[in-house]
Scaffold this motif. Structure first.
Motif, PDB file in Angstrom:
ATOM      1  N   SER A 373       0.826  -1.210   0.000  1.00 44.20           N
ATOM      2  CA  SER A 373       0.000   0.000   0.000  1.00 44.20           C
ATOM      3  C   SER A 373       0.860   1.261   0.000  1.00 44.20           C
ATOM      4  CB  SER A 373      -0.918  -0.017   1.222  1.00 44.20           C
ATOM      5  OG  SER A 373      -1.730   1.129   1.255  1.00 44.20           O
ATOM      6  N   GLU A 374       1.973   1.232   0.731  1.00 39.26           N
ATOM      7  CA  GLU A 374       2.840   2.407   0.826  1.00 39.26           C
ATOM      8  C   GLU A 374       3.671   2.617  -0.428  1.00 39.26           C
ATOM      9  OE1 GLU A 374       3.952   5.737   2.403  1.00 39.26           O
ATOM     10  OE2 GLU A 374       2.936   4.381   3.782  1.00 39.26           O
ATOM     11  N   HIS A 375       4.110   1.532  -1.062  1.00 42.30           N
ATOM     12  CA  HIS A 375       5.080   1.649  -2.150  1.00 42.30           C
ATOM     13  C   HIS A 375       4.485   1.470  -3.549  1.00 42.30           C
ATOM     14  CE1 HIS A 375       8.852   1.642   0.270  1.00 42.30           C
ATOM     15  NE2 HIS A 375       8.068   1.052   1.158  1.00 42.30           N
ATOM     16  N   SER A 378      -2.601   1.098  -3.378  1.00 35.23           N
ATOM     17  CA  SER A 378      -3.479   0.990  -2.217  1.00 35.23           C
ATOM     18  C   SER A 378      -4.923   0.868  -2.682  1.00 35.23           C
ATOM     19  CB  SER A 378      -3.316   2.211  -1.307  1.00 35.23           C
ATOM     20  OG  SER A 378      -3.664   3.395  -2.013  1.00 35.23           O
ATOM     21  N   THR A 403      -5.398   2.446  -6.192  1.00 36.66           N
ATOM     22  CA  THR A 403      -4.715   3.698  -6.536  1.00 36.66           C
ATOM     23  C   THR A 403      -3.235   3.387  -6.678  1.00 36.66           C
ATOM     24  OG1 THR A 403      -6.341   5.032  -5.341  1.00 36.66           O
ATOM     25  CG2 THR A 403      -4.181   6.042  -5.787  1.00 36.66           C
ATOM     26  N   GLU A 405       0.821   3.823  -7.169  1.00 35.36           N
ATOM     27  CA  GLU A 405       1.983   4.662  -6.909  1.00 35.36           C
ATOM     28  C   GLU A 405       2.948   4.535  -8.094  1.00 35.36           C
ATOM     29  OE1 GLU A 405       2.422   6.644  -4.407  1.00 35.36           O
ATOM     30  OE2 GLU A 405       0.635   6.063  -3.268  1.00 35.36           O
ATOM     31  N   ASP A 407       5.974   3.596  -8.323  1.00 34.62           N
ATOM     32  CA  ASP A 407       6.817   2.404  -8.335  1.00 34.62           C
ATOM     33  C   ASP A 407       6.068   1.148  -8.759  1.00 34.62           C
ATOM     34  OD1 ASP A 407       8.982   3.858  -7.636  1.00 34.62           O
ATOM     35  OD2 ASP A 407       9.164   3.102  -5.586  1.00 34.62           O
ATOM     36  N   HIS A 408       4.755   1.240  -8.899  1.00 37.18           N
ATOM     37  CA  HIS A 408       3.985   0.076  -9.350  1.00 37.18           C
ATOM     38  C   HIS A 408       4.509  -0.446 -10.679  1.00 37.18           C
ATOM     39  CE1 HIS A 408       0.552  -2.278 -10.889  1.00 37.18           C
ATOM     40  NE2 HIS A 408       0.167  -2.398  -9.628  1.00 37.18           N
ATOM     41  N   PRO A 541      -0.963   6.564 -11.762  1.00 39.16           N
ATOM     42  CA  PRO A 541       0.196   7.003 -10.968  1.00 39.16           C
ATOM     43  C   PRO A 541       0.603   8.427 -11.310  1.00 39.16           C
ATOM     44  CG  PRO A 541       0.872   5.484 -12.694  1.00 39.16           C
ATOM     45  CD  PRO A 541      -0.626   5.491 -12.694  1.00 39.16           C
ATOM     46  N   LYS A 558      11.344   4.840  -5.104  1.00 34.46           N
ATOM     47  CA  LYS A 558      10.845   5.685  -4.038  1.00 34.46           C
ATOM     48  C   LYS A 558      11.518   5.333  -2.712  1.00 34.46           C
ATOM     49  CE  LYS A 558       6.393   6.690  -1.823  1.00 34.46           C
ATOM     50  NZ  LYS A 558       4.982   6.342  -1.866  1.00 34.46           N
TER      51      LYS A 558
END
Length: 573
Positions: A373-375, A378, A403, A405, A407-408, A541, A558
């Motif tokens: 979720s953080e990287h 989420s 959602t 980020e 880095d996904h 993103p 990130k």
């Protein structure tokens, strides 16, 4: 058009289509991986540190935090970069120092018993009369009101204990079983069955209501202890949690699990109208100073594609009956060893290879979910189920949009190990058909080690799901069962038999070599590994900011959030 003409045209089209790109294998480096992994292995020393020295490792306990600190320091000692802890909200911790229980009348004999996690201690020895409780409905619970205060409750049903049907519990996959695994199982319709198989919704809701009614009764009337039989035979104790992790919640009454044979003996005495008295002494503690969970993260930096990632992972936490060896110090030690091997032979991967050792897996993949979720991506947290609803993990509801980020798009693969001590026999593709020829080529380098199976099937119950559900390539390996789970007879899973002695040295060495091979191949591949279609996406993103002085270029991976070298509350609490 005739069938023969159609077939001829189809064959011509196949002949004209470009051949799939061949996977490039660096056989010299793969040979060095084997040499380091088999002749200079440190996997058992690592496993011993995690189990004999720091186990068990219940999330939130002082033992877990010390194990996480040790793992971070060890990865740093091996020369891995950016070794740190990442925190996420968990709740209060729990630990226990001792547990003793014995029958004192009508005859004296000791009981093999352990407390459930997040339940209260006894504040010294307590002795009480035993009351047999047979509660099969909420009406049965109503009848117990006014009867249980100051009693020791014998809750559950006896069962007939039998040995293993095949004469043993140490199991490896046969070739036929591996062939069967490669046959795809068509999933059920949405809402028709949960990921764990068909669900009897009415029976589940009934059990949950009964459990809630009993917990409410225990809290109101304060029995001395609640004692249940182990799910395992042969005096093996299998147990988990029994109370709340939420800071400030009332402490659940003392709850023990006793060996099935001894629990049955006491139950039979009670059924004969013979009074039984038991003495119990449990010293346990709740830890509320630091309510964070922690993941351990470190990496081998990449070169020209260092912003792209290959990840390895396993869960560092365990339950408390044993020392968390097969579940999952085995996986954690293997993943640490795989990264140690690659660092020791001084590989220079194109992509960064990162390891994550997760906390909170046993409470619902909490650590890996927080990391993803953080990287990477989420999604809204699932709401608490209503009184007549199944929890989300037992449903096949369409997931809410994610959602993304930045880095996904940079993660090539996540490889996980969490099915005991058995050697790797293959890999689950999680329905990612495009990866089949890729993994088949990689398996050529390890097929003589027994790793050959590739199945399109999904598998669940461990941390690769946190990645897979976010539309990322996350994979769990197929492992020999050995004695990880074996019906009701034995099985080390969540039992007091989950200790260092059950680990298989050669299997863990093999697994480390296989995983180091897969990680290196993924890191050196010209392209990122192909992905399945994304789940629904809520927000695309955001663009990466350009580094200072290099307008128009993209930055690296990130930076890790909430990184700590030594988190608060790291000592004994």
């Amino acid at each position: 058009m005739t069938r023969r003409l159609a077939l001829a045209l189809a064959m011509a089209g196949l002949a004209a289509a470009p051949a799939p790109a061949q996977e490039k294998l660096d056989w010299a480096t793969l040979g060095r991986i084997r040499d380091e992994g088999f002749r200079h292995s440190q996997v058992m020393e690592t496993a011993g540190q995690l189990t004999d020295v720091h186990g068990p490792r219940l999330t939130g306990s002082p033992q877990y935090k010390k194990a996480a600190d040790w793992a971070r320091q060890q990865l740093e000692t091996w020369g891995l970069a950016n070794a740190h802890l990442e925190s996420w909200p968990f709740g209060r911790g729990w630990s226990f120092e001792r547990c003793s229980a014995h029958v004192v009348s009508p005859m004296a004999f000791p009981l093999v018993a352990l407390p459930k996690a997040w339940t209260a201690g006894t504040n010294g020895p307590v002795r009480g009369k035993v009351l047999r409780v047979k509660a099969e409905s909420e009406a049965d619970v109503e009848k117990l009101k006014g009867q249980i205060a100051g009693m020791i409750l014998w809750v559950g049903q006896p069962r007939e204990l039998k040995g293993p049907e095949d004469g043993g519990v140490f199991k490896r996959y046969t070739e036929k079983q591996l062939d069967d695994l490669e046959r795809y199982a068509i999933p059920g319709a949405l809402g028709g069955r949960g990921p764990m198989g068909p669900v009897d919704r009415e029976a589940f809701v009934k059990r949950r209501r009964l459990r809630q009614a009993l917990d409410k009764l225990y809290a109101a009337e304060k029995p001395l202890a609640v004692v249940e039989p182990s799910e395992r035979d042969a005096n093996v104790l299998r147990l988990g949690g029994g109370g709340s992790r939420k800071k400030g919640d009332p402490e659940a009454v003392t709850q023990l699990v006793v060996s099935a044979s001894q629990w049955g003996r006491v139950a039979r005495l009670l059924d004969r109208k013979i009074d039984v008295e038991v003495e119990i002494d449990v010293k346990g503690a709740f830890h509320e100073e630091d309510t964070n969970g922690y993941n351990v993260v470190a990496e081998l930096p990449g070169t020209d594609r260092k912003g792209e990632l290959v990840m390895l992972g396993a869960h560092l936490d365990s339950w408390h009956p044993g020392t968390g060896a097969t579940d999952d110090a085995a996986g954690s030690a293997v993943m640490m060893e795989a990264l140690r091997i690659l660092k020791a032979i001084d590989v220079k991967p194109k992509r960064t290879i990162r390891v994550g050792l997760w906390g909170g897996e046993e409470q619902g993949l909490l650590g890996s979910r927080a990391y993803v979720s953080e990287h990477f991506a989420s999604r809204p947290e699932a709401k608490e189920p209503g009184p007549d609803e199944l929890p989300s993990f037992m449903r096949n509801d369409p997931p809410p949009p994610i959602t993304l980020e930045p880095d996904h798009a940079k993660l090539s693969a996540y490889f996980n190990l969490d099915n005991g001590t058995g050697k790797i026999r293959g890999v689950y593709l999680q329905e990612n058909a495009a990866l089949k020829p890729v993994f088949e080529a990689w398996m050529e380098a390890v097929k003589d080690l027994g790793a050959t199976g590739i199945t399109m099937r999904n598998t669940g119950g461990t941390d690769h799901q946190s990645f897979d559900r976010a539309g990322l390539p996350g994979f769990q390996f197929i492992q020999d069962p050995i004695e990880y789970m074996d019906g009701t007879f034995f099985g080390t899973h969540h039992t007091d038999m989950d200790v260092y002695d059950r680990l298989q040295r050669e299997d863990l060495m093999q697994a480390a070599v296989v995983i180091a091979t897969f990680a290196y191949n993924a890191a050196m591949r010209d392209e990122l590994l192909p992905r399945k279609p994304l789940p629904p996406v809520a927000t695309p993103p955001a663009p990466l900011p350009a580094p200072a002085g290099k307008a128009g270029t993209k930055g690296g991976a990130k930076p890790a959030p909430r990184a700590v070298e030594a988190a608060p509350g790291s000592g004994a609490r």
